[in-house]
Design a protein around this motif. Structure first.
Motif, PDB file in Angstrom:
ATOM      1  N   LYS A 127      -6.653  33.458 -17.476  1.00  0.00           N
ATOM      2  CA  LYS A 127      -6.397  33.465 -16.028  1.00  0.00           C
ATOM      3  C   LYS A 127      -6.159  32.044 -15.512  1.00  0.00           C
ATOM      4  O   LYS A 127      -5.252  31.802 -14.723  1.00  0.00           O
ATOM      5  N   ARG A 128      -6.998  31.110 -15.963  1.00  0.00           N
ATOM      6  CA  ARG A 128      -6.871  29.719 -15.516  1.00  0.00           C
ATOM      7  C   ARG A 128      -5.510  29.144 -15.901  1.00  0.00           C
ATOM      8  O   ARG A 128      -4.821  28.538 -15.072  1.00  0.00           O
ATOM      9  N   LEU A 129      -5.112  29.342 -17.160  1.00  0.00           N
ATOM     10  CA  LEU A 129      -3.828  28.805 -17.619  1.00  0.00           C
ATOM     11  C   LEU A 129      -2.657  29.482 -16.915  1.00  0.00           C
ATOM     12  O   LEU A 129      -1.662  28.822 -16.587  1.00  0.00           O
ATOM     13  N   ALA A 130      -2.785  30.775 -16.651  1.00  0.00           N
ATOM     14  CA  ALA A 130      -1.730  31.476 -15.913  1.00  0.00           C
ATOM     15  C   ALA A 130      -1.648  30.923 -14.488  1.00  0.00           C
ATOM     16  O   ALA A 130      -0.553  30.736 -13.941  1.00  0.00           O
ATOM     17  N   GLY A 131      -2.815  30.635 -13.905  1.00  0.00           N
ATOM     18  CA  GLY A 131      -2.860  30.048 -12.566  1.00  0.00           C
ATOM     19  C   GLY A 131      -2.252  28.656 -12.522  1.00  0.00           C
ATOM     20  O   GLY A 131      -1.743  28.214 -11.491  1.00  0.00           O
TER      21      GLY A 131
ATOM     22  N   ASP B 281       3.091  30.743 -24.069  1.00  0.00           N
ATOM     23  CA  ASP B 281       2.449  29.435 -24.197  1.00  0.00           C
ATOM     24  C   ASP B 281       0.923  29.563 -24.170  1.00  0.00           C
ATOM     25  O   ASP B 281       0.219  28.865 -24.900  1.00  0.00           O
ATOM     26  N   ILE B 282       0.431  30.463 -23.325  1.00  0.00           N
ATOM     27  CA  ILE B 282      -1.012  30.711 -23.258  1.00  0.00           C
ATOM     28  C   ILE B 282      -1.490  31.265 -24.595  1.00  0.00           C
ATOM     29  O   ILE B 282      -2.503  30.823 -25.137  1.00  0.00           O
ATOM     30  N   ALA B 283      -0.739  32.222 -25.128  1.00  0.00           N
ATOM     31  CA  ALA B 283      -1.111  32.840 -26.403  1.00  0.00           C
ATOM     32  C   ALA B 283      -1.196  31.805 -27.511  1.00  0.00           C
ATOM     33  O   ALA B 283      -2.151  31.774 -28.291  1.00  0.00           O
ATOM     34  N   LYS B 284      -0.211  30.939 -27.554  1.00  0.00           N
ATOM     35  CA  LYS B 284      -0.187  29.907 -28.600  1.00  0.00           C
ATOM     36  C   LYS B 284      -1.350  28.932 -28.422  1.00  0.00           C
ATOM     37  O   LYS B 284      -2.020  28.577 -29.382  1.00  0.00           O
ATOM     38  N   LYS B 285      -1.587  28.528 -27.184  1.00  0.00           N
ATOM     39  CA  LYS B 285      -2.638  27.548 -26.903  1.00  0.00           C
ATOM     40  C   LYS B 285      -4.029  28.104 -27.236  1.00  0.00           C
ATOM     41  O   LYS B 285      -4.879  27.381 -27.747  1.00  0.00           O
ATOM     42  N   LEU B 286      -4.247  29.396 -26.982  1.00  0.00           N
ATOM     43  CA  LEU B 286      -5.571  29.985 -27.181  1.00  0.00           C
ATOM     44  C   LEU B 286      -5.722  30.717 -28.513  1.00  0.00           C
ATOM     45  O   LEU B 286      -6.817  31.188 -28.852  1.00  0.00           O
ATOM     46  N   GLY B 287      -4.627  30.860 -29.253  1.00  0.00           N
ATOM     47  CA  GLY B 287      -4.707  31.523 -30.552  1.00  0.00           C
ATOM     48  C   GLY B 287      -4.901  33.024 -30.462  1.00  0.00           C
ATOM     49  O   GLY B 287      -5.612  33.619 -31.269  1.00  0.00           O
ATOM     50  N   VAL B 288      -4.280  33.632 -29.455  1.00  0.00           N
ATOM     51  CA  VAL B 288      -4.317  35.093 -29.319  1.00  0.00           C
ATOM     52  C   VAL B 288      -2.877  35.599 -29.265  1.00  0.00           C
ATOM     53  O   VAL B 288      -1.931  34.822 -29.141  1.00  0.00           O
ATOM     54  N   SER B 289      -2.708  36.906 -29.344  1.00  0.00           N
ATOM     55  CA  SER B 289      -1.352  37.455 -29.335  1.00  0.00           C
ATOM     56  C   SER B 289      -0.773  37.458 -27.915  1.00  0.00           C
ATOM     57  O   SER B 289      -1.505  37.538 -26.927  1.00  0.00           O
ATOM     58  N   ARG B 290       0.555  37.391 -27.862  1.00  0.00           N
ATOM     59  CA  ARG B 290       1.221  37.462 -26.555  1.00  0.00           C
ATOM     60  C   ARG B 290       0.923  38.797 -25.884  1.00  0.00           C
ATOM     61  O   ARG B 290       0.699  38.859 -24.676  1.00  0.00           O
ATOM     62  N   ALA B 291       0.929  39.874 -26.690  1.00  0.00           N
ATOM     63  CA  ALA B 291       0.666  41.203 -26.131  1.00  0.00           C
ATOM     64  C   ALA B 291      -0.696  41.244 -25.456  1.00  0.00           C
ATOM     65  O   ALA B 291      -0.842  41.828 -24.373  1.00  0.00           O
ATOM     66  N   SER B 292      -1.699  40.618 -26.060  1.00  0.00           N
ATOM     67  CA  SER B 292      -3.035  40.589 -25.460  1.00  0.00           C
ATOM     68  C   SER B 292      -3.024  39.834 -24.144  1.00  0.00           C
ATOM     69  O   SER B 292      -3.658  40.244 -23.170  1.00  0.00           O
ATOM     70  N   VAL B 293      -2.298  38.716 -24.092  1.00  0.00           N
ATOM     71  CA  VAL B 293      -2.228  37.933 -22.854  1.00  0.00           C
ATOM     72  C   VAL B 293      -1.565  38.766 -21.763  1.00  0.00           C
ATOM     73  O   VAL B 293      -2.091  38.869 -20.643  1.00  0.00           O
ATOM     74  N   TYR B 294      -0.418  39.391 -22.074  1.00  0.00           N
ATOM     75  CA  TYR B 294       0.260  40.237 -21.081  1.00  0.00           C
ATOM     76  C   TYR B 294      -0.657  41.370 -20.612  1.00  0.00           C
ATOM     77  O   TYR B 294      -0.766  41.652 -19.410  1.00  0.00           O
ATOM     78  N   ARG B 295      -1.344  42.036 -21.552  1.00  0.00           N
ATOM     79  CA  ARG B 295      -2.212  43.165 -21.221  1.00  0.00           C
ATOM     80  C   ARG B 295      -3.365  42.716 -20.329  1.00  0.00           C
ATOM     81  O   ARG B 295      -3.648  43.342 -19.303  1.00  0.00           O
ATOM     82  N   LEU B 296      -4.022  41.619 -20.690  1.00  0.00           N
ATOM     83  CA  LEU B 296      -5.169  41.166 -19.907  1.00  0.00           C
ATOM     84  C   LEU B 296      -4.755  40.663 -18.522  1.00  0.00           C
ATOM     85  O   LEU B 296      -5.475  40.881 -17.548  1.00  0.00           O
ATOM     86  N   LEU B 297      -3.601  40.009 -18.438  1.00  0.00           N
ATOM     87  CA  LEU B 297      -3.125  39.576 -17.119  1.00  0.00           C
ATOM     88  C   LEU B 297      -2.783  40.776 -16.240  1.00  0.00           C
ATOM     89  O   LEU B 297      -3.052  40.774 -15.042  1.00  0.00           O
ATOM     90  N   ALA B 298      -2.191  41.805 -16.853  1.00  0.00           N
ATOM     91  CA  ALA B 298      -1.861  43.029 -16.092  1.00  0.00           C
ATOM     92  C   ALA B 298      -3.128  43.725 -15.621  1.00  0.00           C
ATOM     93  O   ALA B 298      -3.193  44.189 -14.470  1.00  0.00           O
ATOM     94  N   GLU B 299      -4.140  43.780 -16.464  1.00  0.00           N
ATOM     95  CA  GLU B 299      -5.418  44.390 -16.082  1.00  0.00           C
ATOM     96  C   GLU B 299      -6.117  43.609 -14.987  1.00  0.00           C
ATOM     97  O   GLU B 299      -6.826  44.179 -14.156  1.00  0.00           O
ATOM     98  N   ALA B 300      -5.923  42.298 -14.961  1.00  0.00           N
ATOM     99  CA  ALA B 300      -6.610  41.439 -14.002  1.00  0.00           C
ATOM    100  C   ALA B 300      -5.955  41.451 -12.619  1.00  0.00           C
ATOM    101  O   ALA B 300      -6.574  41.027 -11.636  1.00  0.00           O
ATOM    102  N   ARG B 301      -4.713  41.943 -12.569  1.00  0.00           N
ATOM    103  CA  ARG B 301      -4.032  41.984 -11.257  1.00  0.00           C
ATOM    104  C   ARG B 301      -4.669  43.017 -10.354  1.00  0.00           C
ATOM    105  O   ARG B 301      -5.014  44.108 -10.804  1.00  0.00           O
ATOM    106  N   PRO B 302      -4.784  42.719  -9.027  1.00  0.00           N
ATOM    107  CA  PRO B 302      -5.406  43.679  -8.093  1.00  0.00           C
ATOM    108  C   PRO B 302      -4.526  44.877  -7.829  1.00  0.00           C
ATOM    109  O   PRO B 302      -3.388  44.945  -8.032  1.00  0.00           O
TER     110      PRO B 302
END
Length: 186
Positions: free
Chosen positions: A154-158, A165-186
């Motif tokens: 969330k911080r890096l997206a903000g 880029d977030i996925a690469k920086k944190l060592g997680v998959s892009r799909a996970s980043v997209y999924r978690l950002l979508a879940e975090a949206r109000p």
């Protein structure tokens, strides 16, 4: 010129990566290093293979740090041979191995096949253990690594970073980043 390649599969193995790098530097290598699974893209390996020139030697601490299978090993060796580059494995079962000799090339091929066989057996045993644990109701699966990094995502997206880029920086998959950002949206 000696060109070293160091790799570990996960970010949890930093001590292993540091030990490889220290050993390669002590050997006199220019080092290419990365923390990435052998089944993923390995940009530093590609960079090392691109960097080496005729007469150079690619050096690895152990064979399993270089190739994921016998076929992958033979592909890498073929690339090296086409460029006139030899391969040296520092820890080759208690001794050192170099592909500059026919015996070294034969030994490398045989040990590559044995390493692949050992890995495949390990995966079979792992699958059997998981199935047994599931039958006994003890299997929990692996810990969700991306979800544990949700605040960082969330911080890096903000800060304006894109999901890849977030996925690469944190060592997680892009799909996970997209999924978690979508879940975090109000």
């Amino acid at each position: 010129m000696l060109v070293g390649y160091a790799r570990t599969s996960t970010f949890d193995q930093i001590a292993g990566l540091e030990a490889q790098i220290e050993h390669l530097v002590a050997t006199g290598c220019k080092v290419f290093a990365e923390q990435v699974s052998s089944v993923a893209e390995r940009p530093q390996l590609d960079a090392a293979l691109d960097f080496v020139r005729e007469g150079d030697t690619l050096v690895v601490t152990r064979l399993d740090r270089l190739a994921r299978s016998t076929a992958d090993l033979l592909r890498i060796v073929s690339v090296l041979e086409a460029k006139g580059v030899s391969l040296r494995v520092i820890d080759f079962g208690g001794s050192e191995m170099d592909t500059q000799s026919p015996a070294g090339r034969l030994t490398l091929t045989m040990f590559g096949a044995l390493a692949q066989f050992e890995r495949e057996l390990m995966l079979v045993r792992q699958r059997e253990g998981i199935e047994r644990a599931k039958r006994l109701g003890r299997y929990r699966g692996r810990a969700p690594t991306a979800r544990a990094k949700l605040l960082d995502i969330k911080r890096l997206a903000g800060e304006g970073l894109r999901a890849p880029d977030i996925a690469k920086k944190l060592g997680v998959s892009r799909a996970s980043v997209y999924r978690l950002l979508a879940e975090a949206r109000p």
